[in-house]
Design a protein around this motif. Structure first.
Motif: not given
Length: 271
Positions: A42-56, A95-96, A104-109
């Motif tokens: 929840i806390a560290d991946l709220a801005d999920g656009s930054a995470v790229t997953t690679a199957v290695v 932070y909040f 978070w207002q976007k996530i909980y909206g």
């Protein structure tokens, strides 16, 4: 006071899961029942656009995971506290009130402008709220509730509509201000108003006072380090006459890896 420890739900069944059981003091229909729910970054991946997953490959993922878990977990937290002179509560509040509030207002909206990770968080949070609402009476006239860390009011508002006297608080003035706005909008739209209007205050968990039939703290503990959680839960328990409901994110290897990826590769707006 009876206590229910609730793990945040997730719409993704592939993530690490935990089992939640309701206290025996809850309504009979829920006794001995369990809910399997998934851990969320929840806390560290709220801005999920930054995470790229690679199957290695399994071996590479395992090695990378071990390296991530062994990195210093307090580094980002210490960096956040530099601007507040080491005051952790103040760093969470800042932070909040700023970047976190926008996210978070976007996530909980209800906006569609969320990515998959943020949508997963929203749906998981709502599952937790729905489970708690299922535990509590439909008619709460005369009951008092302290919703600590109320955020934008996802639990506090429906409890007020059921007639409870709600004291909703959040460390962020921006977040609790949004909760009050959403409550007022719901009443203007025709929702039932309780006999006693809910109170919305900017307070940290340890600043909450009073005595209540129910004390709740949902999806908040993840924002604090383990060494502070016990004291926080103890304080909340001292406010409750009957029930204390707290949600938590179980610590698993998968969760720890995802959390550390969020720390190492933050998005441009991440604290």
């Amino acid at each position: 006071a009876s206590t229910a420890l609730v793990a945040p739900s997730s719409s993704s069944s592939s993530r690490a899961s935990t089992t939640m059981k309701s206290s025996s003091s809850f309504p009979k229909k829920n006794r001995s029942s369990s809910l399997v729910s998934s851990a969320l970054p929840i806390a560290d991946l709220a801005d999920g656009s930054a995470v790229t997953t690679a199957v290695v490959g399994v071996a590479a993922i395992g090695a990378a995971g071990a390296a991530l878990v062994l990195t210093d977990p307090s580094k980002r937290r210490a960096s956040m506290m530099e601007t507040t002179g080491g005051d952790e509560a103040a760093s969470v509040r800042d932070y909040f009130d700023k970047v976190g509030f926008e996210r978070w207002q976007k996530i909980y909206g209800e906006t569609d402008e969320v990515n998959k990770v943020q949508l997963d968080i929203r749906q998981g949070h709502q599952k937790t709220v729905d489970k708690i609402l299922d535990w509590l009476p439909e008619n709460m006239d005369g009951m008092t509730v302290c919703d600590a860390g109320a955020g934008t009011g996802s639990l506090a508002i429906p409890l007020a509509h059921r007639g409870a006297g709600v004291s909703a608080s959040d460390i962020s003035a921006s977040m609790i201000g949004e909760a009050e706005t959403r409550y007022n909008q719901s009443i203007a739209a025709g929702a039932k108003a309780p006999a006693v209007a809910p109170k919305f205050e900017a307070l940290g968990l340890e600043e909450c006072t009073g005595e209540y039939d129910v004390v709740s703290c949902i999806d908040v503990m993840i924002h604090y380090p383990d060494d502070r959680v016990a004291a926080m839960v103890g304080h909340l328990a001292s406010l409750s006459k009957k029930k204390l409901i707290v949600s938590f994110a179980p610590k698993t290897l998968a969760y720890s890896i995802l959390k550390r990826i969020g720390e190492l590769f933050p998005g441009p707006s991440k604290a």
